[in-house]
Design a protein around this motif. Sequence first.
Motif, PDB file in Angstrom:
ATOM      1  N   ARG A 204       0.842  -1.201   0.000  1.00 51.90           N
ATOM      2  CA  ARG A 204       0.000   0.000   0.000  1.00 51.90           C
ATOM      3  C   ARG A 204       0.881   1.256   0.000  1.00 51.90           C
ATOM      4  NH1 ARG A 204      -5.242   0.760   1.568  1.00 51.90           N
ATOM      5  NH2 ARG A 204      -5.476  -1.193   0.425  1.00 51.90           N
ATOM      6  N   LYS A 208       1.072   4.004  -2.965  1.00 51.31           N
ATOM      7  CA  LYS A 208       0.743   5.411  -2.716  1.00 51.31           C
ATOM      8  C   LYS A 208       1.891   6.316  -3.153  1.00 51.31           C
ATOM      9  CE  LYS A 208      -0.800   5.127   1.635  1.00 51.31           C
ATOM     10  NZ  LYS A 208      -1.437   5.410   2.908  1.00 51.31           N
ATOM     11  N   PHE A 215      -4.898   7.069  -6.570  1.00 50.57           N
ATOM     12  CA  PHE A 215      -5.423   6.612  -5.296  1.00 50.57           C
ATOM     13  C   PHE A 215      -6.662   7.348  -4.829  1.00 50.57           C
ATOM     14  CE2 PHE A 215      -5.272   4.701  -1.214  1.00 50.57           C
ATOM     15  CZ  PHE A 215      -4.625   3.511  -1.472  1.00 50.57           C
ATOM     16  N   ASN A 216      -6.637   8.665  -5.032  1.00 46.87           N
ATOM     17  CA  ASN A 216      -7.749   9.474  -4.509  1.00 46.87           C
ATOM     18  C   ASN A 216      -9.052   9.309  -5.274  1.00 46.87           C
ATOM     19  OD1 ASN A 216      -6.722  10.670  -6.680  1.00 46.87           O
ATOM     20  ND2 ASN A 216      -6.341  12.677  -5.751  1.00 46.87           N
ATOM     21  N   ASP A 498      -1.041  -4.720  -4.415  1.00 45.75           N
ATOM     22  CA  ASP A 498      -1.811  -4.025  -3.402  1.00 45.75           C
ATOM     23  C   ASP A 498      -3.284  -4.425  -3.600  1.00 45.75           C
ATOM     24  OD1 ASP A 498      -2.581  -2.361  -1.383  1.00 45.75           O
ATOM     25  OD2 ASP A 498      -2.522  -0.534  -2.584  1.00 45.75           O
ATOM     26  N   TRP A 500      -7.214  -3.472  -2.721  1.00 48.85           N
ATOM     27  CA  TRP A 500      -8.113  -2.454  -2.200  1.00 48.85           C
ATOM     28  C   TRP A 500      -9.483  -3.052  -1.907  1.00 48.85           C
ATOM     29  CZ3 TRP A 500      -7.419   1.979  -6.373  1.00 48.85           C
ATOM     30  CH2 TRP A 500      -6.068   2.370  -6.376  1.00 48.85           C
TER      31      TRP A 500
END
Lengths: 504, 316
Positions: A204, A208, A215-216, A498, A500
């Motif tokens: 993660r 990032k 990501f946002n 990663d 999510w």
Amino acid sequence: MFVKKYFIKFTQKVFDLKAPTNLPIFSSYEFDSRFYDEIFTDNNEVRQVYETLFNLFSEYSVDDFANLNDKAKDAFFNQGITFQVYGDKETKEKIFPFDLFPRIIGNKEWCKIEKGALQRSKALNEFLWDLYHDQKIIKDNIVPVELINSSVNFLKQMKGFNPPGGIYNHVSGTDLIKHSDGDYYVLEDNIRCPSGVSYVVGNRDALKRTLFGVFNHYQSYNVSDYGQNLLEIIESVKPKGVDIPKCVVLTPGVYNSAYYEHSFLAKQMGVELVEGRDLFIENDFVYMKTIKGLERVDVIYRRVDDLFIDPLEFKKDSLLGVPGLFKCYMKGKVCLVNAPGTGVADDKAIYTYMPQIIKYYLDEEPILNNVYTYHCSRPEELKYVLENVDKLVVKPVDESGGYGISIGNKLTKEEIEKVKATIKDDPRKYIAQPIMSLSTHATYIEEENSFEPRHVDLRTFTLLGKDKSFVLKGGLTRVALKKGNLVVNSSQGGGSKDTWVLKK
Amino acid sequence: MLARVANNLFWMGRYLERSEHIARYMNVNYFSSLDAPSELSQSRQFVLRSMLFVADEEELKVGKELDERKVLFDIGLNPEKQFSILSSIQNAQQNANGARDLISTELYESINTLNRTVKNYDKDRFVKNGLFDFTTMITANVASLRTKIRGTLLHDEVYAIIMLGIYIERANQVIRIINSKYNDALVEKVNSGASVTTSYEWTTLLKCVQTYDMMRRYYRKIPTSNTVLDFLILNPVCPRSIMNSLNNILYYISFLSKEEIPHKDTAAFLIGKLKYEHQYKTIEDVQGGLKTFIEKLVEDLSLVGEKMDKDYFSLY
């Protein structure tokens, strides 16, 4: 084989803007329709959860990705998220390969995984209690007694012992795959010292750092609360009479391949990371050697296998453990996490009884599917397996790390004969399952400089304590980087992604 | 804190500090010799010998003609040599790794990154024309690491142990550097009859410990043996003086040793003794026996390290 080729709709636009070397990254994504692809539906449409990400990624060129990939690798090296590989001449520092394309799990899909993983952990804990106490499940003829008697992982020393808080498997890792029917199946439960959680957090962080722009656009759960929850869990199983327990993480040492994870967990919990030689036993209490003398230790999250924790009780030549530690545990002066002897419940033969085990103890239907399994210890099933080796995955019951697995459709005739002979030698040692079709996921392949579908699985992490439980909202998506390979273990050239879990 | 881990932290501090001093010593000696006043002080052999003297005296015993590229490589990047900057940084990294759970992510990552940079540094470029860049990079990075130590760690025992490592190593390195330059000045005297008192080596010495400007500001005079030694050994205001290091060592050891009057066989006792002995000493007191004075201090300071080991790390 029917192969679909997917051409993205904005190919033209990207070509207009950039030099011909800057190829769009999905221009030649070919996937095999026999498998469930996590990104694309059979109709070549991008699945809903991936839409935003897919559009964002399509703005990147191949060069951009090669660049980002290098940056991500640097981030891992600089953070020291590495393991050592020992060669003849020199020791090499390596990173666990990390893929830039994250795996996304929608909220609804996740809820089922979470409930299912917790259900399994609880059932396994009840099962362990029963095995080391009254063995009702055997008396009721649900699980055959031979399975337990013949298991090398059944610790007779644990019989009749009540672990603090009644918990055996404080930390469980559940390995799941998504089959071609789009449903999740559990491949195995890991309740000895499951590892990999540090990579969930490390991945993660790396993602990032490199792809902060994407990501946002998503609302996904944070994974950094694992350490806090782990500390609460291990504190909840403190020995009797202790007010504020002193907890430590026990590591085999800096040369262990999982040392990064051990130091990560100690740091996240704010507790000491100790080696066997840092501990000392007196009057059945465990102490650590500090600069100001001896300090008592109450809970040990040990990342050393059962057989190595105490040379007086188990392997005599172990230098990783502490002489007399097991006796302190038996006397209730210290708590070991996970409890010794959990290995009896996560072996591959027990796995096949999981649906019955869940029903027996919890009176619930299993939430997550089990893969149908043939036991070579049963004569009729052994016969079927021997006749169908080419269509099955044959696994040894007590190996981990992907060793000793043979996948039927990849074997030559001679190899099939060899596998048959090995099974016949010791049928109890083997089980067989239909070849499961692990789903595929777009993965950046460095050598090809493009995205290609590769097989993935998912490991979730569940914690059980006294009156408390926790499932990490995320997990370790492991990916087999070799084309067509179904074994995702890092020791077999696997990488990770990663993962999510979306809030909505 | 675990005794084993305390040992790791102590040595992490020492190795970081050591690499900085050796880098600075190489840099200043090499570049200030280029336009040094006498033929001898400009001579390559003289400069290379001086560098090896500080890095590892043993190497000098062979007494052969020295090869510049080999000496630079040995001190800078030779993984086979324990005294090389590369080895020091690597040792610092390994010690940090052993105490990884206790130090901040920022600090660990920076040490790790520096270690990778040094390991992957182009060796040919370094020995041909990279000396300035490399040594400057090391000193800048170590300074930044010290900032991270100060700015990101709890100021508790962990911090105290690292600072003890740093200051004990600093005192050891500074006294070795003083010793080396003092010897250089003596050699010059024998060779050219130049005065020891006003030797050019004193200026080099001040630059080696980055105190040239401040010394000029403090004394407002051209450096002489007396003023330089007073400044670098006995002056508590000078940030790299032995006195300043001793004050810091005494301060940080009090984090670990709570006894008001430590037992006479301990590190805390020896440090207190050294501090007060030197606090009331003047440079005039040692004028006659400078050589013995410096050699005794070299010995005493290395003894402090040994006693630390016995008092705090031997439990493991």
